[in-house]
Design a protein around this motif. Structure first.
Motif, PDB file in Angstrom:
ATOM      1  N   VAL A 231       0.931  -2.741 -14.643  1.00  0.00           N
ATOM      2  CA  VAL A 231       1.774  -3.811 -14.124  1.00  0.00           C
ATOM      3  C   VAL A 231       3.243  -3.649 -14.493  1.00  0.00           C
ATOM      4  CG1 VAL A 231      -0.092  -5.497 -13.993  1.00  0.00           C
ATOM      5  CG2 VAL A 231       1.307  -5.349 -16.085  1.00  0.00           C
ATOM      6  N   THR A 232       3.581  -2.687 -15.352  1.00  0.00           N
ATOM      7  CA  THR A 232       4.990  -2.436 -15.652  1.00  0.00           C
ATOM      8  C   THR A 232       5.660  -1.626 -14.549  1.00  0.00           C
ATOM      9  OG1 THR A 232       4.606  -0.385 -16.896  1.00  0.00           O
ATOM     10  CG2 THR A 232       4.484  -2.458 -18.122  1.00  0.00           C
ATOM     11  N   ASP A 233       4.899  -1.117 -13.590  1.00  0.00           N
ATOM     12  CA  ASP A 233       5.423  -0.352 -12.459  1.00  0.00           C
ATOM     13  C   ASP A 233       5.557  -1.314 -11.278  1.00  0.00           C
ATOM     14  OD1 ASP A 233       5.868   1.271 -10.245  1.00  0.00           O
ATOM     15  OD2 ASP A 233       4.504   2.845 -10.917  1.00  0.00           O
ATOM     16  N   THR A 234       6.744  -1.858 -11.079  1.00  0.00           N
ATOM     17  CA  THR A 234       6.941  -2.897 -10.066  1.00  0.00           C
ATOM     18  C   THR A 234       6.620  -2.400  -8.662  1.00  0.00           C
ATOM     19  OG1 THR A 234       8.587  -4.076 -11.397  1.00  0.00           O
ATOM     20  CG2 THR A 234       8.637  -4.453  -9.026  1.00  0.00           C
ATOM     21  N   ALA A 235       7.028  -1.183  -8.332  1.00  0.00           N
ATOM     22  CA  ALA A 235       6.732  -0.654  -6.995  1.00  0.00           C
ATOM     23  C   ALA A 235       5.228  -0.548  -6.787  1.00  0.00           C
ATOM     24  CB  ALA A 235       7.400   0.707  -6.809  1.00  0.00           C
ATOM     25  N   ALA A 236       4.510  -0.129  -7.820  1.00  0.00           N
ATOM     26  CA  ALA A 236       3.055  -0.020  -7.720  1.00  0.00           C
ATOM     27  C   ALA A 236       2.407  -1.400  -7.612  1.00  0.00           C
ATOM     28  CB  ALA A 236       2.503   0.727  -8.927  1.00  0.00           C
ATOM     29  N   VAL A 237       2.973  -2.384  -8.296  1.00  0.00           N
ATOM     30  CA  VAL A 237       2.457  -3.753  -8.180  1.00  0.00           C
ATOM     31  C   VAL A 237       2.516  -4.203  -6.733  1.00  0.00           C
ATOM     32  CG1 VAL A 237       2.976  -6.183  -8.699  1.00  0.00           C
ATOM     33  CG2 VAL A 237       2.913  -4.488 -10.545  1.00  0.00           C
ATOM     34  N   ARG A 238       3.652  -3.998  -6.092  1.00  0.00           N
ATOM     35  CA  ARG A 238       3.807  -4.449  -4.703  1.00  0.00           C
ATOM     36  C   ARG A 238       2.851  -3.706  -3.777  1.00  0.00           C
ATOM     37  NH1 ARG A 238      10.355  -4.450  -5.308  1.00  0.00           N
ATOM     38  NH2 ARG A 238      10.524  -6.468  -6.363  1.00  0.00           N
ATOM     39  N   ARG A 239       2.733  -2.389  -3.960  1.00  0.00           N
ATOM     40  CA  ARG A 239       1.821  -1.617  -3.113  1.00  0.00           C
ATOM     41  C   ARG A 239       0.380  -2.096  -3.291  1.00  0.00           C
ATOM     42  NH1 ARG A 239       4.851   2.820  -5.072  1.00  0.00           N
ATOM     43  NH2 ARG A 239       3.138   3.323  -6.509  1.00  0.00           N
ATOM     44  N   THR A 240      -0.005  -2.332  -4.532  1.00  0.00           N
ATOM     45  CA  THR A 240      -1.390  -2.704  -4.821  1.00  0.00           C
ATOM     46  C   THR A 240      -1.724  -4.088  -4.289  1.00  0.00           C
ATOM     47  OG1 THR A 240      -1.380  -1.307  -6.799  1.00  0.00           O
ATOM     48  CG2 THR A 240      -3.078  -3.015  -6.668  1.00  0.00           C
ATOM     49  N   VAL A 241      -0.838  -5.043  -4.508  1.00  0.00           N
ATOM     50  CA  VAL A 241      -1.090  -6.398  -4.010  1.00  0.00           C
ATOM     51  C   VAL A 241      -1.136  -6.398  -2.483  1.00  0.00           C
ATOM     52  CG1 VAL A 241      -0.177  -8.750  -3.869  1.00  0.00           C
ATOM     53  CG2 VAL A 241      -0.146  -7.518  -6.056  1.00  0.00           C
ATOM     54  N   ASP A 242      -0.208  -5.707  -1.845  1.00  0.00           N
ATOM     55  CA  ASP A 242      -0.218  -5.619  -0.384  1.00  0.00           C
ATOM     56  C   ASP A 242      -1.515  -4.990   0.114  1.00  0.00           C
ATOM     57  OD1 ASP A 242       2.313  -6.731  -0.311  1.00  0.00           O
ATOM     58  OD2 ASP A 242       3.353  -4.840   0.103  1.00  0.00           O
ATOM     59  N   ALA A 243      -1.949  -3.927  -0.564  1.00  0.00           N
ATOM     60  CA  ALA A 243      -3.171  -3.237  -0.149  1.00  0.00           C
ATOM     61  C   ALA A 243      -4.403  -4.119  -0.317  1.00  0.00           C
ATOM     62  CB  ALA A 243      -3.340  -1.951  -0.947  1.00  0.00           C
TER      63      ALA A 243
END
Length: 278
Positions: free
Chosen positions: A58-70
């Motif tokens: 969760v410290t990777d903001t770009a990954a958070v957005r990709r994961t939640v969107d997915a």
């Protein structure tokens, strides 16, 4: 019983694991995140497509957005977002390192903020939902030897309080969960200590270090019972603003809030005296 779909961060252990197991066992769908996919292999093998999994820090903001969107794209609708991922950093403020401070704030505070922010457009588009924000008794009461952990949890509680007021008109409700000590891996498996400074030996701050090093204090809270109440809270209308779990949490929070209110009341005349006369 209403069947829901839940997005839960950090399901490899602790409350996230207990919650996933309880929800999956009763037939609900779970989108779970883990830092290592292998940590949830057994759940995936048992529940198959009922469990959607993603690797996430969760410290990777770009990954958070990709994961939640997915997750929303894959599951269509997510009714409850559970901001669970986090850990404790202990030691006096002087003892913890700069790197530990940054990681603590990035995980517990910024990570939770970004998960909520990533979910909000989807929750608005679907007409509402519920966010459970995992905090702690340490989000309302403070103890020596945990100053940076408290900084992250008091911060996320202020964020969640304001966010609730911002999004209530969209049908989005937020509950801050404030457990006391629970018999999970959190205390002795997931917590970190700052390097010891001899200057703090024997001070109040050293008690937290001694507890973690000696591993003798047994938490009072039953995590399965706590999680069952977290799940049940989603059926409550209106949503509870806060959910205290554990006699230790309730007692510490009541004592802290009463003391703060008494101090505030004693300052009333002085506070009002600073207003402009006209």
């Amino acid at each position: 019983m209403t069947q829901r779909t839940w997005l839960i961060t950090g399901i490899s252990s602790g409350f996230g694991r207990h919650m996933s197991e309880q929800l999956l066992a009763r037939g609900e769908r779970v989108a779970g995140t883990v830092r290592k996919l292998a940590a949830a292999d057994d759940l995936k093998a048992r529940y198959g497509d009922q469990l959607w999994l993603a690797q996430l820090d969760v410290t990777d903001t770009a990954a958070v957005r990709r994961t939640v969107d997915a997750a929303f794209a894959a599951l269509g609708r997510i009714d409850v977002v559970v901001n669970n991922a986090g850990y404790g950093l202990f030691g006096a403020a002087e003892e913890v390192t700069d790197e530990q401070i940054v990681r603590q704030i990035q995980t517990n505070l910024i990570g939770s903020i970004q998960v909520a922010r990533a979910a909000l457009p989807h929750l608005r588009a679907q007409g509402g939902g519920r966010i459970l924000q995992l905090s702690t008794v340490g989000g309302q009461a403070a103890f020596p030897g945990a100053s940076l952990y408290h900084a992250s949890k008091w911060g996320i509680e202020g964020f969640a309080d304001a966010l609730q007021q911002e999004v209530a008109g969209f049908g989005i409700d937020i509950t801050i969960v404030e457990p006391g000590g629970a018999r999970t891996e959190f205390r002795y498996g997931g917590s970190q200590l700052g390097p010891r400074m001899a200057a703090y030996d024997g001070t109040p701050a050293s008690m937290a270090r001694r507890m973690l090093e000696e591993r003798t204090a047994v938490p009072i809270g039953d995590p399965a019972r706590m999680v069952a109440l977290m799940i049940a809270s989603v059926d409550q209308q209106p949503a509870p603003k806060r959910l205290a779990l554990g006699s230790d949490a309730w007692t510490a929070m009541q004592r802290s809030l009463a003391a703060r209110l008494a101090e505030l009341e004693a300052q009333k005349d002085a506070a009002f005296s600073t207003d402009c006369a006209a």
